[in-house]
Design an enzyme around this catalytic site. Structure first.
Site, PDB file in Angstrom:
ATOM      1  N   GLU A 222     100.617  79.173  24.043  1.00 20.77           N
ATOM      2  CA  GLU A 222      99.814  79.959  23.102  1.00 20.77           C
ATOM      3  C   GLU A 222      98.805  78.988  22.518  1.00 20.77           C
ATOM      4  OE1 GLU A 222      98.581  81.271  19.475  1.00 20.77           O
ATOM      5  OE2 GLU A 222     100.735  81.256  19.076  1.00 20.77           O
TER       6      GLU A 222
ATOM      7  N   CYS B  19      94.935  80.467  14.825  1.00 23.90           N
ATOM      8  CA  CYS B  19      94.299  80.669  16.128  1.00 23.90           C
ATOM      9  C   CYS B  19      93.813  82.095  16.308  1.00 23.90           C
ATOM     10  CB  CYS B  19      95.265  80.285  17.241  1.00 23.90           C
ATOM     11  SG  CYS B  19      96.845  81.129  17.155  1.00 23.90           S
TER      12      CYS B  19
END
Length: 518
Positions: free
Chosen positions: A284, A318
């Site tokens: 990720e 993010c």
């Protein structure tokens, strides 16, 4: 006007030299006392908290002061942790699903009973406001509970062979010992999400915490220890030598899985290290969150959600809104309202009531934010608000908004990861989609429109693993969290997450069908 509040609630005291006693084993362990909460500071290997000679300092980003000294693990320590995980793997994979689920439920109860300690520790070492820390705690425990409920519901398939005479049975087996590398920006959520899936699948784990936020990780692992997870099933290594530790573990044949959350650059390095041993990998990675406001959007809703999506965790996420792409028909109205809301944000110590935005995680990161502001100021842009560091103590920075007129610049193509919002204007839906997709990333995107068909049509054209429609937050235990392109591989959350730690196994079983006849 953005205000800075630096009133520190209760001074944290460091007592690493004072040993405490482990409630489960009765053995002494190194610990720190923070705000009345005792936190282990050693490495957790094979069921024991172990001190090491070398330590590193944990800094409170709201003050710049030291709050703890934590064991600084080496590559040898990490390999010892992997050895423990490898020894425990066979027994752990054969624990009955209901027994494993019961352990999860006990750990969930322990976590809930220690909410205050975990939330306050998270605010101390990460800087995020208490309200955000409480939200992260709730989401993290929701994820952990989700996995507890999935453990007993991992199913295979049964089918007749295509030409008869045998049966196709598909089952699943744990991948094996797994390395979980967690980031500092969501120190509880990331370990709960990763460890929950891995342990639920029957994998043993070695967790490498982020050096900025090791204490939250330690409290999570302590909860699993106190709930009765067997020795070797969970192992925790803190370190300032992340590259050396990760490289050593990745090169060891006993490792069968790596799950990483962090930058695309580091993720790429880990994938290269995974290649020789064909190590299963979930990544990720970075994001470039396009936040698209179309001409028929509810502008007030879009502005409020953009504030939440951009400035949560001081922009250090993010999935944050990285580029706010607004249709020219509503650009003036949206920009005016967004800037108004930005100026109303209160910056300060996360323990102070009313604070909306905490500090940047470190002095280095804050200096990087200042450098980014300088770079954006040098292109064809307008600084609409903010742009400066705040205060003499701690690592605070004003929530900042730029209107960008020249998007064909390298600085516009990077992940901001900061309390900086950039607004771009487009003249059509087609242009909005093109600009949104003009990036190597593909983690999260956002679309605001009052037309459901339009929302779906646009969302399907966006190169992102996730799309929030008329909302700026979308993490949920039942949802498959993850991205495409340079934003990663695999998913965390939902039914998909636990299968990331399972390998399908096909059994071809010969069947003499005549046995069913008289």
């Amino acid at each position: 006007m953005t205000t800075l509040t630096t009133e520190q609630a209760e001074t944290a005291t460091t007592t690493n030299a004072t040993p405490t006693t482990d409630a489960r084993t009765g053995s002494p362990r190194a610990s720190v006392e923070l705000r009345g909460h005792t936190i282990p500071t050693g490495l957790y290997l094979d069921g024991d908290w172990l001190p090491v000679e070398s330590t590193f300092e944990v800094i409170d980003p709201a003050t710049g002061g030291v709050i703890a000294e934590v064991a600084d693990g080496t590559a040898s320590d990490a390999l010892a942790a992997l050895a423990a995980a490898d020894r425990a793997q066979d027994a752990w994979r054969h624990v009955a699903p209901r027994d494993r689920a019961n352990l999860f439920h006990r750990a969930y109860a322990v976590l809930m009973s220690r909410a205050d300690a975990i939330v306050e520790t998270m605010t101390l070492e990460s800087g995020k406001p208490l309200a955000e820390a409480r939200g992260e705690f709730q989401l993290s425990t929701d994820f952990f509970l989700w996995y507890a409920e999935q453990v007993a519901h991992l199913h295979g398939t049964y089918a007749e062979g295509s030409r008869g005479g045998y049966r196709v049975v598909t089952t699943h087996q744990p991948v094996g010992p797994s390395l979980l590398i967690t980031p500092w920006n969501f120190p509880l959520l990331m370990i709960a999400r990763k460890a929950g899936a891995a342990l639920g699948a029957g994998c043993t784990v070695v967790v490498k915490s982020a050096k900025e936020t090791p204490l939250t990780c330690a409290l999570f692992v302590e909860a699993l220890h106190d709930a009765g997870f067997p020795p070797g099933v969970v192992n925790l290594v803190h370190t300032t030598r992340s590259a050396d530790v990760s490289a050593a573990v990745m090169a060891d044949a006993r490792l069968r899985k790596v799950s990483f959350t962090g930058s695309t650059g580091v993720g790429s390095t880990l994938l290269k290290q995974a290649a020789p041993g064909i190590v299963n990998a979930s990544m990720e990675l970075g994001g470039d969150g396009p936040f698209v406001v179309l001409d028929d959007a509810d502008v007030e809703l879009a502005a409020q959600q953009a504030i939440l999506c951009k400035f949560r965790n001081a922009g250090q996420a993010c999935v944050a809104a990285n580029r706010i792409i607004v249709h020219s028909a509503v650009a003036e109205e949206f920009t005016r309202r967004f800037v108004e809301l930005t100026r109303e944000l209160t910056v300060g110590d996360g323990f102070t009531a009313g604070v909306d935005v905490g500090p940047i995680i470190s002095a280095k990161q804050r200096d990087g934010v200042a450098a980014l502001v300088a770079a954006l100021s040098e292109i064809d842009s307008e600084l609409l608000t903010g742009g400066s560091p705040l205060g003499r103590d701690g690592y605070f920075f004003e929530p900042t908004v730029f209107k960008i007129n020249d998007r064909d610049n390298e600085v516009c193509n990077q992940e901001l990861f900061a309390p900086i919002a950039t607004i771009y204007t487009v003249d059509s839906t087609t242009e909005a989609i093109r600009v949104a997709n003009d990036t190597s990333y593909g983690l999260a995107a956002y679309v605001f429109t009052q037309d459901l068909s339009r929302a779906i049509a646009v969302s399907e054209r966006l190169d992102s693993g996730m799309v929030g429609i008329n909302r700026g937050i979308m993490a949920d235990p039942a949802a498959a969290f993850g991205g495409v392109k340079s934003s990663g591989l695999g998913r965390e959350g939902g039914h998909e997450a636990i299968y990331e730690f399972l390998e399908p196994k096909y059994l071809a079983i010969t069947v003499d069908e005549s046995k069913g006849l008289d």
